[in-house]
Scaffold this motif. Structure first.
Motif, PDB file in Angstrom:
ATOM      1  N   SER A 151      66.123  25.178  16.431  1.00 30.60           N
ATOM      2  CA  SER A 151      64.935  24.625  16.704  1.00 30.60           C
ATOM      3  C   SER A 151      64.304  23.646  16.002  1.00 30.60           C
ATOM      4  N   GLY A 152      63.095  23.344  15.841  1.00 32.06           N
ATOM      5  CA  GLY A 152      62.377  21.917  15.308  1.00 32.06           C
ATOM      6  C   GLY A 152      62.925  21.425  13.872  1.00 32.06           C
ATOM      7  N   GLY A 153      62.015  21.437  13.460  1.00 32.01           N
ATOM      8  CA  GLY A 153      62.017  21.060  11.785  1.00 32.01           C
ATOM      9  C   GLY A 153      60.544  20.683  11.517  1.00 32.01           C
ATOM     10  N   ILE A 154      60.430  19.394  10.545  1.00 33.13           N
ATOM     11  CA  ILE A 154      59.299  19.182  10.262  1.00 33.13           C
ATOM     12  C   ILE A 154      59.036  17.514  10.415  1.00 33.13           C
ATOM     13  N   GLY A 181      51.025  34.880   6.410  1.00 30.89           N
ATOM     14  CA  GLY A 181      51.932  33.837   6.037  1.00 30.89           C
ATOM     15  C   GLY A 181      52.746  33.198   6.981  1.00 30.89           C
ATOM     16  N   THR A 182      52.781  33.398   8.148  1.00 31.30           N
ATOM     17  CA  THR A 182      53.760  32.505   9.007  1.00 31.30           C
ATOM     18  C   THR A 182      53.114  32.608  10.611  1.00 31.30           C
ATOM     19  N   VAL A 183      52.124  33.386  10.751  1.00 32.37           N
ATOM     20  CA  VAL A 183      51.885  33.411  12.128  1.00 32.37           C
ATOM     21  C   VAL A 183      50.424  32.608  12.295  1.00 32.37           C
ATOM     22  N   ALA A 205      63.109  37.834  11.220  1.00 35.38           N
ATOM     23  CA  ALA A 205      63.273  36.655  12.351  1.00 35.38           C
ATOM     24  C   ALA A 205      61.846  36.181  12.834  1.00 35.38           C
ATOM     25  N   VAL A 206      61.181  37.240  13.154  1.00 32.20           N
ATOM     26  CA  VAL A 206      59.688  36.812  13.705  1.00 32.20           C
ATOM     27  C   VAL A 206      58.949  35.653  12.778  1.00 32.20           C
ATOM     28  N   ALA A 207      59.073  36.073  11.507  1.00 35.77           N
ATOM     29  CA  ALA A 207      58.560  35.147  10.417  1.00 35.77           C
ATOM     30  C   ALA A 207      59.183  33.967  10.216  1.00 35.77           C
ATOM     31  N   LEU A 208      60.425  33.824  10.551  1.00 42.15           N
ATOM     32  CA  LEU A 208      61.258  32.535  10.486  1.00 42.15           C
ATOM     33  C   LEU A 208      60.664  31.766  11.633  1.00 42.15           C
ATOM     34  N   ASP A 242      58.532  28.332  12.076  1.00 45.87           N
ATOM     35  CA  ASP A 242      58.947  26.953  12.522  1.00 45.87           C
ATOM     36  C   ASP A 242      57.818  26.213  13.185  1.00 45.87           C
ATOM     37  N   GLY A 243      57.005  26.864  13.640  1.00 47.97           N
ATOM     38  CA  GLY A 243      55.933  26.133  14.430  1.00 47.97           C
ATOM     39  C   GLY A 243      54.711  25.533  13.410  1.00 47.97           C
TER      40      GLY A 243
END
Length: 825
Positions: free
Chosen positions: A23-26, A421-423, A666-669, A673-674
């Protein structure tokens, strides 16, 4: 060899797939030339118009301009962009259809990223259909010094208004993180010393190894992540209270003093562990620091620290490319950090930058960052960026502690930590507002609340928990007033729920209230010097009534903030968690919902006939909604996944738990990404070009220089910076005509009128002549125009009598106001 179940292997595959960079990146802005005042020549033939430039970052992936259309109708066809390297080889092409575009629309050309673009020179050209009336906006002046506008391939005066973008994939991002890690090894020890060690020493004092046998309830001192989170919270409490308590003595803090203190703390920690190790060896008991850990304990600990690495890495990527912290609040916070760092004491006023207004602002972040600055030797803007993102990471750590304590489920704490942290977009988005003080309060809140809960429940050792609970609450009082109200609502809700439970069980509830009363009294004792200063200042200035009477517009909610990111999904999962909790753990749900209701009431006192206050607003409430949402979501996910495994044996549950931990990572990663980019470019006021200009100003202008800088109307009648000029007081140590935004809280009517008149003249200026009265009133000696610009433009002063260009790097400009300049209206 025994294999994992299929769904466990699938979860592990998801982790590998995410890490592989599918998937994407920054993406972000690299080079920007934002000035425009004329259309470029018409683009009606191949390579008609172009621009040379130098990329500063790897991953060049796009170029954007602004369309200018002559009165003719828009033609059919397309624009073509060609990108050329130093050898004039065309290395990328991109096309955009003209059919859907209009005058002043941005037009962006995207192409495959160039991984090695940093520091290299490029040229782009634009081709259009014959007789096209279309072109792009440009500047008549040479405002971009690293390149030039091209017309039919030849350099011409002026520059295209353009913006370049970069895109980094996962491999590139890992390279960035690896580089930052290598470069940042020197600050690892200061981070541990400031954010962990003092609090950990206090947990050793709290821990009497009273394990009381097995328990299903969460015990933070026997849980490695729980003790870690508590240590973090208590460390954040140490530094502001140390500044506060030493303010009543002649002692001044400095780097040497703090290093000596850290060495003493480290020695105490070492002595305590050696003594316990010897005692435990003699009694054949498990070591106090690492009690006998089960496989589940190890799994929780490993998952916690893996999440910590993911969240910390994400927060590090959020500041990628930033020169200083975004938005206007950051300027004020940088000034506060400087006051602490330079004086080594709690300041009494804001200093001359804000006309010596009394310092009654909450200061937890400023004190912690000042200590961090001493120990690292970093400049204040850089130290703020790092410390702010550390705080942002630690909010997620604290939410683990609070969720695990309220729900009794460490798995719920891990899910809540992932959410924060990530969501959830908040609190990551706090960076773009520079809300560092609120971040510090939210990072301290869980430790203070959990210690208060333990005091109410009389968890042993009760006396020490009461003292540390009051210590943390006192620190929270001086760290952030709004978060203190959230803490009070949370503790009050817990007290009410436990009181009701005691009444139902026919137990005497007075001790609960007595213990929390003692916690409050201890908090007041620790914060007493600040309480006295705050009360005297507000009463003497007569501004207490103003604090409690904010205009209605201040409390207008922006409910759209609740719809950002995954908020809708979190609201749904929170509802699920509340419903499940009402059946299986009603006390926990009652505490969360009651505290939320109390916070809403405090935020909207008009509901009970009182006036709104400046202390809390609905927007502040909305952007902290992630806290109850994360707690309830954590419980919902933990409960749902525990139902199918409840009937399994311990041996059968182990691979399931392992798979669930892998799935959570895996969900955190995936969600991270988003969230790789959270900074709103609009809030970035100062760039690397401004930093370079500020360095020149510091070395080439007299210390008495005073700069007229760009400003614009902000909120509630105040004015704020539009570009890097607002940072000159920090970056260049030079006075400016625009004070940090906290000037708006001054009680001096004449001061407010003067600042308002000057900034109104600046924000509305269209010529140099219109600035005469403002220059005269402020005693300005120089004019600064930053890379982001504003109402003040270089062409207003170039080649104009009375103004002399001293410096420009193409983006930032410095003019001297000569002594003979006309100051007439």
């Amino acid at each position: 060899m025994r294999q994992f179940p299929r769904w466990v292997r699938a979860a592990l595959f998801l982790v590998a797939l995410t890490l592989s960079g599918c998937s994407g990146g920054i993406s972000g802005v690299d080079v920007e030339q934002p000035r425009l005042d004329t259309p470029a020549p018409k683009i009606d033939h191949p390579d008609a118009v172009g621009q040379t430039f130098v990329a500063s970052q790897p991953g060049l992936s796009g170029i954007e301009m602004i369309l200018a259309v002559y009165p003719d109708p828009m033609p059919l066809g397309e624009f073509k962009l060609g990108l050329f390297d130093e050898q004039n080889h065309e290395i990328r092409t991109a096309s955009v259809s003209l059919a859907t575009l209009r005058h002043n629309d941005p037009i962006r050309f995207d192409f495959a990223p160039l991984p090695d673009s940093a520091g290299r020179q490029y040229a782009f050209t634009l081709s259009g259909p014959p007789k096209s009336p279309v072109t792009v906006w440009a500047s008549k002046d040479d405002v971009y010094k690293q390149g030039a506008m091209l017309v039919d391939g030849q350099p011409q005066p002026g520059d295209i208004d353009f913006k370049t973008y970069v895109h980094l994939g996962y491999v590139d991002l890992l390279g960035v993180l690896a580089r930052d890690l290598v470069n940042g090894l020197a600050i690892v020890v200061p981070i541990v010393a400031v954010f962990f060690m003092p609090g950990y020493a206090l947990t050793l004092w709290l821990d009497r190894q009273n394990r009381n046998g097995a328990s299903k309830e969460f015990r933070m001192l026997q849980d490695v992540p729980g003790r870690f989170a508590l240590s973090i919270g208590l460390s954040l409490a140490v530094w502001p209270l140390l500044f506060l308590l030493l303010s009543v003595t002649p002692i001044r803090l400095n780097g040497a003093f703090v290093w000596a203190l850290i060495i003493v703390v480290a020695a105490i920690i070492g002595v305590v562990h050696v003594r316990r190790w010897r005692r435990d060896n003699a009694s054949d008991q498990p070591h106090a620091f690492l009690p006998h850990l089960t496989r589940e304990d190890w799994l929780v600990t490993a998952t916690f620290f893996a999440l910590l690495v993911i969240v910390g890495s994400l927060r590090a990527l959020h500041v990628f490319g930033l020169a200083v912290s975004p938005w206007v609040d950051s300027i004020q916070h940088a000034l506060g950090v400087r006051l602490f760092a330079e004086s080594g004491r709690l300041p009494t006023t804001w200093g001359p930058s804000i006309y010596d207004a009394p310092f009654i602002y909450h200061f937890g972040f400023h004190s912690v960052t000042a200590v961090f600055t001493w120990l690292t030797g970093l400049d204040i803007p850089t130290a703020m960026l790092i410390a702010g993102q550390v705080m942002n990471t630690l909010v997620a750590v604290g939410v683990y502690l609070l969720t695990a304590r309220l729900t009794g489920r460490r798995s719920a704490g891990l899910v809540a930590m992932t959410v924060v942290g990530t969501v959830s977009l908040m609190p990551a988005y706090y960076l773009t507002w520079g809300r560092y003080t609120q971040l510090t309060g939210l990072a301290l809140l869980p430790a203070a609340a959990v210690l208060a809960f333990d005091a109410i429940d009389a968890r042993p050792p009760v006396g020490r928990r009461i003292v540390l609970g009051g210590f943390a609450a006192g620190a929270l009082f001086v760290t952030h007033y709004r978060v203190l109200l959230m803490y009070a609502a949370l503790v009050a809700a817990y007290l009410v729920v436990e009181t009701v439970a005691a009444v139902v069980r026919r137990r005497w509830f007075a001790p609960l209230w007595m213990r929390i009363g003692v916690v409050a009294a201890v908090a007041v004792v620790f914060a007493l010097p600040w309480v006295v200063r705050l009360a005297l200042t507000l009463l003497q200035s007569g501004s207490l009534a103003a604090w409690l009477n904010a205009p209605s517009t201040f409390n207008t909610p922006h409910w759209g903030l609740l719809a950002l990111g995954y908020q809708r999904e979190l609201l749904f999962l929170s509802l699920v968690g509340a419903l499940i909790g009402f059946w299986f753990r009603p006390k926990f749900v009652a505490v969360v919902l009651t505290s939320t209701a109390l916070t809403v009431l405090v935020t909207n006192p008009s509901a009970i006939g009182l006036s709104n206050s400046w202390i809390f607003s609905n927007d502040s409430l909305i952007i902290t909604a992630f806290l109850p949402l994360a707690i309830l979501t954590g419980y919902a996910v933990s409960a749902v996944f525990s139902f199918p495994t409840a009937h399994l044996s311990e041996r059968q549950q182990w691979p399931v738990r392992l798979g669930l931990a892998a799935l959570l990572l895996a969900v955190a990663l995936w969600t991270a990404d988003g969230m790789l980019t959270v900074v709103n470019p609009v809030t970035v006021l100062a760039t690397q070009d401004d930093v370079a200009a500020a360095a020149w100003i510091r070395d080439n202008t007299p210390p008495t220089a005073r700069f007229l800088v760009n400003s614009r109307p902000w909120q509630e009648g105040a004015y704020a910076a539009t570009d890097g000029g607002g940072w000159l007081s920090i970056l260049a140590d030079r006075a400016t005509t625009l004070p940090p935004v906290s000037y708006a809280y001054s009680s001096s009517v004449s001061l407010l009128d003067r600042v308002t008149r000057t900034q109104k003249a600046v924000s509305e200026a269209t010529s140099a002549d219109a600035l005469g009265p403002a220059i005269s009133a402020e005693g300005a000696t120089h004019i600064y125009i930053g890379a982001k610009g504003g109402s003040l433009k270089p062409e207003m002063f170039l080649n104009k009598p009375g103004f002399r260009l001293l410096y420009t790097n193409g983006a930032a400009w410095v003019f001297e106001i000569e002594s003979g300049v006309s100051r007439a209206p």
